[in-house]
Design a protein around this motif. Structure first.
Motif: not given
Length: 68
Positions: A40-53
């Motif tokens: 869930a934490e990883l999904a949250e990180v990806i959800l809020h990442a910009d395209q470059r990230q």
């Protein structure tokens, strides 16, 4: 303690256990900076990442997967 912190002496397993008991924490929390990230934490990180990230995370994942 300062000898252990500076690498002057090695920490024995018994001292590690004694420290974790005295500090009322796990040995993992003493050895590692942060507990493992949950899905869930990883999904949250990806959800809020910009395209470059997201691209970088994808490449990192591919490299790690291929090396396993």
């Amino acid at each position: 303690m300062s000898h252990i912190e500076t690498g002057g002496t090695k920490l024995s397993l018994q001292v590690l256990v004694d420290l974790s008991n005295a500090l009322e924490t796990s040995t993992d929390s003493l050895l590692f900076d942060k507990p493992t990230m949950s899905r869930a934490e990883l999904a949250e990180v990806i959800l809020h990442a910009d395209q470059r990230q997201v691209d970088l995370l994808g490449r990192l994942y591919s490299c790690i997967r291929d090396s396993m």
